[in-house]
Structures are given as C-alpha cells and as structure tokens.
Scaffold this motif. Structure first.
Motif, PDB file in Angstrom:
ATOM      1  N   GLY A  76       0.818  -1.211   0.000  1.00 62.19           N
ATOM      2  CA  GLY A  76       0.000   0.000   0.000  1.00 62.19           C
ATOM      3  C   GLY A  76       0.852   1.261   0.000  1.00 62.19           C
ATOM      4  O   GLY A  76       0.465   2.277  -0.588  1.00 62.19           O
ATOM      5  N   THR A  77       2.005   1.201   0.664  1.00 58.08           N
ATOM      6  CA  THR A  77       2.894   2.366   0.723  1.00 58.08           C
ATOM      7  C   THR A  77       3.316   2.770  -0.685  1.00 58.08           C
ATOM      8  O   THR A  77       3.288   3.955  -1.052  1.00 58.08           O
ATOM      9  CB  THR A  77       4.140   2.026   1.581  1.00 58.08           C
ATOM     10  OG1 THR A  77       3.693   1.553   2.855  1.00 58.08           O
ATOM     11  CG2 THR A  77       5.036   3.217   1.765  1.00 58.08           C
ATOM     12  N   LEU A  80       0.531   4.298  -2.583  1.00 55.59           N
ATOM     13  CA  LEU A  80       0.333   5.705  -2.219  1.00 55.59           C
ATOM     14  C   LEU A  80       1.386   6.599  -2.872  1.00 55.59           C
ATOM     15  O   LEU A  80       1.073   7.691  -3.355  1.00 55.59           O
ATOM     16  CB  LEU A  80       0.343   5.860  -0.694  1.00 55.59           C
ATOM     17  CG  LEU A  80      -1.012   5.492  -0.078  1.00 55.59           C
ATOM     18  CD1 LEU A  80      -0.875   5.046   1.367  1.00 55.59           C
ATOM     19  CD2 LEU A  80      -1.993   6.672  -0.161  1.00 55.59           C
ATOM     20  N   PHE A 102      -1.795   5.938   9.874  1.00 55.86           N
ATOM     21  CA  PHE A 102      -0.523   5.237   9.686  1.00 55.86           C
ATOM     22  C   PHE A 102       0.376   6.110   8.809  1.00 55.86           C
ATOM     23  O   PHE A 102      -0.111   6.804   7.915  1.00 55.86           O
ATOM     24  CB  PHE A 102      -0.799   3.890   9.010  1.00 55.86           C
ATOM     25  CG  PHE A 102       0.417   3.034   8.845  1.00 55.86           C
ATOM     26  CD1 PHE A 102       1.061   2.495   9.941  1.00 55.86           C
ATOM     27  CD2 PHE A 102       0.911   2.757   7.573  1.00 55.86           C
ATOM     28  CE1 PHE A 102       2.192   1.693   9.779  1.00 55.86           C
ATOM     29  CE2 PHE A 102       2.034   1.947   7.408  1.00 55.86           C
ATOM     30  CZ  PHE A 102       2.668   1.422   8.508  1.00 55.86           C
ATOM     31  N   ALA A 104       2.121   5.796   6.274  1.00 53.18           N
ATOM     32  CA  ALA A 104       2.154   5.682   4.810  1.00 53.18           C
ATOM     33  C   ALA A 104       1.100   6.542   4.121  1.00 53.18           C
ATOM     34  O   ALA A 104       1.182   6.781   2.922  1.00 53.18           O
ATOM     35  CB  ALA A 104       1.989   4.224   4.390  1.00 53.18           C
ATOM     36  N   SER A 105       0.101   7.027   4.881  1.00 55.46           N
ATOM     37  CA  SER A 105      -0.866   7.953   4.281  1.00 55.46           C
ATOM     38  C   SER A 105      -0.178   9.258   3.871  1.00 55.46           C
ATOM     39  O   SER A 105      -0.696   9.992   3.035  1.00 55.46           O
ATOM     40  CB  SER A 105      -1.977   8.317   5.269  1.00 55.46           C
ATOM     41  OG  SER A 105      -2.588   7.186   5.817  1.00 55.46           O
ATOM     42  N   SER A 175      -7.184   1.938   3.104  1.00 59.25           N
ATOM     43  CA  SER A 175      -6.496   0.726   3.563  1.00 59.25           C
ATOM     44  C   SER A 175      -7.178   0.012   4.726  1.00 59.25           C
ATOM     45  O   SER A 175      -6.982  -1.179   4.937  1.00 59.25           O
ATOM     46  CB  SER A 175      -5.060   1.073   3.974  1.00 59.25           C
ATOM     47  OG  SER A 175      -4.352   1.530   2.849  1.00 59.25           O
ATOM     48  N   HIS A 176      -7.967   0.757   5.517  1.00 56.88           N
ATOM     49  CA  HIS A 176      -8.655   0.136   6.665  1.00 56.88           C
ATOM     50  C   HIS A 176     -10.107  -0.205   6.336  1.00 56.88           C
ATOM     51  O   HIS A 176     -10.843  -0.594   7.231  1.00 56.88           O
ATOM     52  CB  HIS A 176      -8.695   1.110   7.856  1.00 56.88           C
ATOM     53  CG  HIS A 176      -7.369   1.381   8.464  1.00 56.88           C
ATOM     54  ND1 HIS A 176      -7.210   2.188   9.576  1.00 56.88           N
ATOM     55  CD2 HIS A 176      -6.127   0.953   8.149  1.00 56.88           C
ATOM     56  CE1 HIS A 176      -5.936   2.251   9.901  1.00 56.88           C
ATOM     57  NE2 HIS A 176      -5.246   1.518   9.042  1.00 56.88           N
ATOM     58  N   LEU A 198      -3.057  -4.255   1.109  1.00 49.46           N
ATOM     59  CA  LEU A 198      -3.456  -5.668   1.253  1.00 49.46           C
ATOM     60  C   LEU A 198      -2.530  -6.370   2.250  1.00 49.46           C
ATOM     61  O   LEU A 198      -2.390  -7.600   2.224  1.00 49.46           O
ATOM     62  CB  LEU A 198      -3.375  -6.384  -0.107  1.00 49.46           C
ATOM     63  CG  LEU A 198      -4.035  -5.697  -1.306  1.00 49.46           C
ATOM     64  CD1 LEU A 198      -3.844  -6.535  -2.567  1.00 49.46           C
ATOM     65  CD2 LEU A 198      -5.523  -5.472  -1.047  1.00 49.46           C
ATOM     66  N   GLN A 199      -1.891  -5.578   3.083  1.00 51.63           N
ATOM     67  CA  GLN A 199      -0.946  -6.119   4.078  1.00 51.63           C
ATOM     68  C   GLN A 199      -1.681  -7.109   4.994  1.00 51.63           C
ATOM     69  O   GLN A 199      -2.910  -7.063   5.118  1.00 51.63           O
ATOM     70  CB  GLN A 199      -0.347  -4.909   4.843  1.00 51.63           C
ATOM     71  CG  GLN A 199       0.587  -5.230   5.969  1.00 51.63           C
ATOM     72  CD  GLN A 199      -0.141  -5.339   7.282  1.00 51.63           C
ATOM     73  OE1 GLN A 199      -1.261  -4.860   7.419  1.00 51.63           O
ATOM     74  NE2 GLN A 199       0.487  -6.000   8.238  1.00 51.63           N
TER      75      GLN A 199
HETATM   76  C1  LIG Z   1      -3.983   3.687   6.711  1.00 55.97           C
HETATM   77  C2  LIG Z   1      -2.873   2.930   6.046  1.00 55.97           C
HETATM   78  N1  LIG Z   1      -2.378   3.395   4.891  1.00 55.97           N
HETATM   79  C3  LIG Z   1      -1.384   2.777   4.243  1.00 55.97           C
HETATM   80  C4  LIG Z   1      -0.808   1.635   4.750  1.00 55.97           C
HETATM   81  C5  LIG Z   1       0.363   1.055   4.047  1.00 55.97           C
HETATM   82  O1  LIG Z   1       0.144  -0.167   3.531  1.00 55.97           O
HETATM   83  P1  LIG Z   1       1.282  -1.272   3.397  1.00 55.97           P
HETATM   84  O2  LIG Z   1       1.599  -1.768   4.763  1.00 55.97           O
HETATM   85  O3  LIG Z   1       0.632  -2.284   2.533  1.00 55.97           O
HETATM   86  O4  LIG Z   1       2.447  -0.630   2.740  1.00 55.97           O
HETATM   87  C6  LIG Z   1      -1.298   1.098   5.952  1.00 55.97           C
HETATM   88  C7  LIG Z   1      -0.805  -0.113   6.593  1.00 55.97           C
HETATM   89  O5  LIG Z   1      -0.153  -0.902   6.576  1.00 55.97           O
HETATM   90  C8  LIG Z   1      -2.351   1.771   6.624  1.00 55.97           C
HETATM   91  O6  LIG Z   1      -2.808   1.318   7.796  1.00 55.97           O
END
Ligand SMILES: Cc1ncc(COP(=O)(O)O)c(C=O)c1O
Length: 425
Positions: A76-77, A80, A102, A104-105, A175-176, A198-199
């Motif tokens: 997801g990171t 984004l 989180f 990564a937003s 993501s949530h 999709l973590q």
């Molecule tokens: C709100 C939110 N955005 C983005 C991510 C990033 O996703 P990823 O872990 O798949 O990189 C996460 C969590 O892991 C998250 O909780």
C-alpha cells in the motif's frame, strides 16, 4: 448501571470478571482451503512473477469499487507513492493529511519533494477535520488525503465539497476500509486516486500488496510508469516510450500475494459480518455506559479494521489510564491505539523530513511542532483499542461489558485508589 453497583471491580478487590479460559482470538487472517488452492494453482503454473492472477485481482477491485482502472502494487505504501506521483504532486507542493493515521498515508509524498500539512481529526468519525482542512489551504495546496481510519468512513461529502471549491485533488487511503460504504457508495470510490493496502492485518489481506484505483487514464498510465514495467509496454499513448526504463522503481505485486488477496476478498463480506456482529453486540452495551463506539449513522456502513472506542473521562468519571488499569485487573485486553500522531514523531520534530524532501535551507515548511494539533491530541488520548473478538462467544462479550460496567459504576473509588497507588506513576 444499578446491577453493576452490586459487584466490586477487581481493581477494588472483587473477582476478575473476564474468564481467562475464554481466549480472545487474535488469529487473523483466517486462511482456508480456498487460499491453499489458490496458492497451489500459482505454484503449479510456475509463473511466479507475471501471472494473470494479478489482472484478475485488479478486475475484482474494479468491480468492488466501480472504478475504471486498478493497478496492483507490491504494498500500500508504494501504491500511495504512485498515487502522489500520478497526481503530479511534486517539489514545494503541500498536501493536507490527518496526523492520526498510519505513516504511509503521508510520508511517501516527501520522496517527491511535497510536504504534508497535518490537520486536526474530527471527533465524530476520526477522519480529517473539514474545518481545519479549509483553514490550512494555501496557494501551494494541491490535494487532501482522506483516510477511513479503523474502517470508519470519514466525512466524504464535506471533504469533496472543499476539494471541489478549491480545485484540490482527493487521494483516498482506504487501507482500513475494505467493504465500508458512505451513502451506499464503496470506500475506494471517493478519491481522484484511491488506494487499498493488502498487508497481512488488513480486512482483505494478501500478505503484502496494494491496489491503486482511478478513473482517469492519465493517472493510471503515470502510476504504471513509476514502476510497472510490463504495463508500460502495453500502454497505447506516448508514455509507452518509457517501457525500457519506467521511472526507476519496481512496484508490481507478487502473484502469490495476489492469489491470496483474491480469495480473501471473496471472503470479505462474510468475515466483515462476523467481526461486525460480535463487535456491535458489545458496542451496544458499551454505548449504554457512555462509551463512544463510533456506530454507523444513516450515511455510513462502517467495518472494523480495529475496534477502537472513546472513553471520555467526563462520561466515565475516570482518566483513560485509570480505566485501562482497572480493565487489566478484570483480565480484559485493552490498550492505547497503535498509531502515535505523525506530527509528533522525531522524523518531523527533528527535521529529518527535510533530507528526504531535499528542502533547501530556509524553505518555509509547515507547522510540525508537537503542540500543533491540540484537539486531535485530546481525543487520541481518550481512545482505547479493544480486541476484535474474532470467533468470541457472547459470554466473553458480556464479560467485557460487565468489566466496563462495574468499573464505571464504582468510578469515584477506582479513581481514588488509582490516584493513591503506584498505577499512577
Ligand atoms: C492507513 C494505512 N495506509 C497505508 C498503509 C500502508 O500499507 P502497506 O503496509 O501495505 O504498505 C497502511 C498499513 O499498513 C495503513 O494502515
């Protein structure tokens, strides 16, 4: 409440109410034969890198959200980062983001030279506060990141209205919120560009993975250019000329993750229902005790990535730390939510963001002082994370309700003991 007065909380010497023999199941994801079969199919096929399961996953997400384009990512990171990149967000741009999310937003935009401007979160749905968003718009503002935190749809209508009036893009971090909806429309359909992680903890996990969604061909093509090398070769427009290099990253999801993500997505509705039924049963009882459980209003269908409640001391008669100590004495599992506020983290307060964003000396940057968001901080301190009660029976849920009930019914005495004791040091 009367019934609760008769039973002494464990904190005051009563018998702990939560039966340790009734385990709180944290086991997630729930993997079944369907997941095993899906993985075996890929293994037997032998194509571990570009398997068509990736396209099938994208098709699933297009269907879920009604979007024209879906592009699977390795997490997801990265999705984004691709969203910010595809939106053309770059050096010196400002993007309004919640601090209560989180990292990564917000943080990936710094690699493009853009700066997150942290906004307050509103207390009703814990999303970015439309009022604060409007106050923080400057000529440099390009976009708003909206996050449906913990599975609660944020104030989509007000935020979209602001974006429209100020000509800003919306990047939606869903993501949530797999399976959540606002006014009957699915999470993942509200951003100019939207993203799911999709973590492995997520509601439709693939292990590691992410999906970027949009309707505009240009966003899709630009996101593909960032690092999906096979996809670039298949583009019809002029961006195809980047097929030999991309833009220096590699973002594709692994087929094994995509396969699991598909079977988990197929189980999403059933799994969300199980989580929701147990949690709502307890939530109704907690609401009666003055605990805010963020239930749905007429416009939302929420999901439970996590079960977060707000225990306002004015309603419970107890500071959250005292309530937590008393809950622990009852044998209940309860803690502070897992994300610290972003603007208070050393990455910002010590100035490390400047190195990543390559800011020149003297470049004016947003307010990253620890005290910058007092309202968010105040609400955040009142949030409690409870178990998801996956597979829990009603007996365990009743015991959690009893634990809250008897503690709150004896709040003055619990408070006196807590203030007097080592718990409070
Ligand atoms: C709100 C939110 N955005 C983005 C991510 C990033 O996703 P990823 O872990 O798949 O990189 C996460 C969590 O892991 C998250 O909780």
């Amino acid at each position: 409440m009367k019934a609760y007065v008769q039973t002494l909380p464990a904190f005051l010497g009563g018998k702990p109410v939560v039966d340790p023999a009734l385990p709180v199941s944290h086991k997630w994801p729930i993997l079944t034969d369907a997941d095993e079969q899906a993985v075996l199919e890929i293994l037997r096929d032998g194509n571990l890198s570009t398997h068509p399961v990736i396209h099938r996953l994208e098709e699933d997400y297009r269907r879920l959200t009604g979007r024209r384009w879906a592009l699977a990512h390795c997490n997801g990171t990265t999705a984004l980062l691709a969203a910010f990149f595809a939106a053309g967000i770059g050096p010196g741009d400002e993007v309004l983001v919640p601090s209560a999310t989180f990292w990564a937003s917000a943080l990936p935009m710094l690699w493009l030279g853009a700066l997150p401007v942290f906004c307050e979160s509103e207390p009703e749905r814990l999303g970015i506060d439309p009022e604060d968003v409007e106050k923080k718009i400057t000529p440099k503002t390009r976009a708003i990141v909206i996050v449906h935190l913990w599975g609660l749809p944020c104030q989509v209508d007000r935020l979209r209205d602001i974006a429209k009036r100020h000509n800003l893009l919306i990047i939606e971090d869903a993501s949530h919120a797999h399976g959540a909806a606002w006014q009957g429309l699915p999470a993942g359909s509200f951003g100019d560009i939207s993203v799911f992680s999709l973590q492995g903890d997520k509601l439709a996990p693939g292990g590691e993975g992410g999906v970027l969604l949009c309707d505009d061909d240009r966003y899709f093509e630009q996101a593909a250019c960032l690092g999906d090398i096979h996809r670039i070769a298949g583009l019809k427009g002029p961006r195809r000329r980047f097929a030999a290099t991309g833009f220096g990253l590699k973002t594709r999801i692994a087929p094994l993750s995509a396969a699991i993500a598909r079977t988990q997505l197929a189980a999403l509705t059933a799994n969300n229902r199980t989580r929701g039924e147990n949690i709502r049963y307890l939530a109704d009882k907690l609401e009666a005790l003055g605990i805010d459980t963020f239930p749905d209003d007429g416009s939302t269908r929420r999901v439970y990535f996590e079960f977060i409640v707000r225990a306002d001391p004015r309603k419970t008669g107890l500071p959250v730390d005292a309530l937590l100590a008393a809950l622990h004495a009852e044998g209940a599992q309860a803690s502070a939510p897992r994300y610290p506020l972003l603007h208070q983290q050393p990455f910002f307060t010590e100035g490390h963001f400047k190195t990543i964003a390559r800011l020149e000396d003297g470049f004016p940057y947003p307010d990253y002082r620890r005290t910058a968001l007092p309202r968010t901080e105040a609400v955040n301190q009142e949030l409690i994370r409870l178990p998801l009660f996956l597979g829990a029976g009603r007996d365990l849920l009743d015991q959690y309700a009893d634990a809250f009930g008897r503690i709150i019914a004896h709040a003055p005495k619990v408070l006196a003991k807590w203030e007097d004791s080592s718990y409070n040091r």
